[in-house]
Design a protein around this motif. Sequence first.
Motif, PDB file in Angstrom:
ATOM      1  N   THR A   1      -6.361  -1.652   6.500  1.00 14.01           N
ATOM      2  CA  THR A   1      -7.252  -2.509   5.776  1.00 14.01           C
ATOM      3  C   THR A   1      -7.365  -3.721   6.414  1.00 14.01           C
ATOM      4  N   ASP A   2      -7.746  -4.685   5.043  1.00 14.50           N
ATOM      5  CA  ASP A   2      -8.142  -6.014   5.406  1.00 14.50           C
ATOM      6  C   ASP A   2      -6.887  -7.221   4.580  1.00 14.50           C
ATOM      7  N   GLU A   3      -5.535  -6.532   4.206  1.00 11.69           N
ATOM      8  CA  GLU A   3      -4.762  -6.722   3.019  1.00 11.69           C
ATOM      9  C   GLU A   3      -4.061  -7.608   3.589  1.00 11.69           C
TER      10      GLU A   3
ATOM     11  N   LYS B   1      -2.212  -8.951   9.691  1.00  9.04           N
ATOM     12  CA  LYS B   1      -2.716  -7.549   8.629  1.00  9.04           C
ATOM     13  C   LYS B   1      -2.015  -6.382   8.761  1.00  9.04           C
TER      14      LYS B   1
ATOM     15  N   THR C   1       0.871  -1.327  -0.314  1.00  4.70           N
ATOM     16  CA  THR C   1       0.083  -0.071   0.244  1.00  4.70           C
ATOM     17  C   THR C   1       0.947   1.609   0.048  1.00  4.70           C
TER      18      THR C   1
END
Length: 807
Positions: free
Chosen positions: A370-372, A366, A348
């Motif tokens: 975010t859910d990244e 994570k 990101t």
Amino acid sequence: MAQPITLTYLTVDVFTSTRYLGNPLAVVLTPASFRSHLTQDVKQLIAREFNFSETVFLHTLDDEARDGLTSTTREIDIFTIEEELPFAGHPTVGTAYLVLNHLGWKHVDTLVTKAGPITIRPTSEGRVKATIPHAVRVHRQTLGGILNGKGGEVKKETREMIYAALSEDPEIRQAELNGPVVSIVRGMTFLLVKLPSLGHLAKVSTAKRLDFSKVEGLLDKGEWERGFVSRYYYVPMKREKESENGRKEFKFRTRMVELGFEDPATGSAACTLASYLTVSGREMGGARFELTQGVEMGRQSEIEVETTAVEGENGEVKVKDLYLGGTAVVVTKGEIYVPEEPVVSRKTGAVFEKRLIEKYIQENHKEPGTDEELDVEDLLPIKTNRIVRPRPPQFTSLPSMLKAFQDEWDALVLESYNTRQQLARTREELATALYQNDAAVRVIARLTKERDEAREALSRLTVTASAGGAATGDAMAVDSEGLPEALAAHVDEVQAEKQKGRKKRPVPEGWATTEDISALQQTAYTDLPVTQATSLALNSGYAAVGGLDGKVDLYSVEAKAHERSLEVGEPVTATVWIGNKVVSATSKGSVKAVEGGVETGSVTEHAGAVTGLAVHPGEQILASVGVDKGVIFYDLQSLQRVARVYTDAELTSCAFHPDGHLFAAGTQSGQIEIFDTKTLQRMANFTLGAPVKTLVFSENGFWFAATGVGQSSVTIFDLRKEGDAARAKELQTGDVSGLAWDYTGQYLATAGSQGVTVQQYVKASKSWTEPLRTSTPAVAVQWGDKARQLVAVSKEGVVSVLEPKSE
């Protein structure tokens, strides 16, 4: 916002019990819970911030009070400003002292380094001893062998690099070429350079840097080929002797100069030298070594090393046990912030603090917000010099920004109001101070006028005798008193005799030549029990050294040994010899004479410290000057005052003309007053331009030398001239505390913090030369027999004798 990590640190001076001597070391206490945050890069940053030769990271338990007794070992990491070391001596001894004595962890008996575990234990008087890991290796090659092509063809650039790094002195250069290359452990190697004298040791330059990593073939191939390499210079101070237990004892003066700097104390180098001498000398019963390092840079360190050896299967000698000992003293204690490590997410582009994001990933797997999914491998370090931080919450909306601006304006107005109030109070205080100063100046002017009128009246006052021959009243002291008739006649006799013998006086047979002066070097180095030496006087092979500890120490120049101490009872500021009698001046205004260890006279005429003593060439008159602005002459038979005069400034030093008819006194205002010895009337005045430190007359009869506070030169004045024309010469010598002219008037010795020099006047060419310059620090210096010897004393009470090298 998360608080930054702080760690406790201490700094200690190692191999000394006196603060600001020895080798400084920083020790950072690193609890186990913070260990993961201190990467190699972070430790290197902290070590570079301290900028010491080494910094130690001492890994401790999170709760030493609760868990400390369960573990008897502590790990340490040793860093220079450039790299991590597997082992170093002074960090090991400094950390051992800190653990055992300062922190009081008596149960700890082992420090674990990258080179292996080190057993530590306390000894007597706060000293510690460490069992040093060792794998002694004497490498086959030397620098001379490299240049001679014994290891193969040498590249031109390598040859030029080696020659450029060698000393310019031929004897030192030859010793560097022939010195053995020895490793104490893998990765820690020293070129051991044996020098013939302390004079050669003082000539070693810190500017001669050699990058040993570029000298191919110097170290043996394989695992020994890498690591730290430096030069270690040493001079044997005395022949080895056997102690009561049959072990030999050695004593050395050393210097470790490399990498563009000088190390005050190098324990690993000391262990390397001791191990090499043990192996090469086959000291099977072991040996003890005392090494003094750092003297030339003002950080004297005392290092102790003990070794034992065994014989191997092939007959070679191997070091069995190696012990490094010394003491230390804590200097500072504080906290240091652990440097932050910014990283950026490869997915990101968001910026995080490494310590915090790693902990978040470990718990959530994570990226925040975010859910990244995010792994530690997705974090990239940022190598910029500045970290752009996010805006604070109060600057994220217009209302909050307006409120912040209003608060800023209110604070500015309040600060302005407070400043105006403070300015008004300061003006009032200044006006009051100016009024008081004006009143004081008026009072001083009135009192000065009354004093001058009283002096004039007293100078015209006569005391008549009664009919019976008795005085009508007690004698009244005035500001100026001349010598009695008998002593005045003695002054005339001495002047006539000295002047008659001065013209065309030949140089005595056997007097030192320029070559003899150039050959002077330090042959003795004796540390007297003086707290702070202030003066030096020489007579018949004995030196009298006065100090602020209230004693005068007698030193035999011939025996090179301390004879005894004479108790004065007050801080000594000046010392002179008169026959077998030692006369001392003190900071409490006293002048005391001691003969045969017994005080034979004491008088206190000064209203403050006595700053200088001088003996008339006829040895019947003694002069003293002091901060009370007074010049006082004494009859040496009775040590009673016979004459006195006052000046307009505090007096700092004094000297008699070699003919005895003139007396010179230096002042705090930078003037040098010349008086007639018989009447104490002012005859001349010379301007030095700075508070006079010391002055001395030349035996030629018309020159005198002087130097002042803050000056780096010695000025030669000509008594036959006036004003600026009287400045015959300015000699650039560095700062000077003591001066001494020889009997012939051609050699002027100077003593200062940068060393002892000799300036020579060549009459044939009417020019000045410098035949001698040493690095021996001194506060005073005197000439020995026939100018073939110089005796100097340092502020620390170390007496140095400079003589030609004996064949």
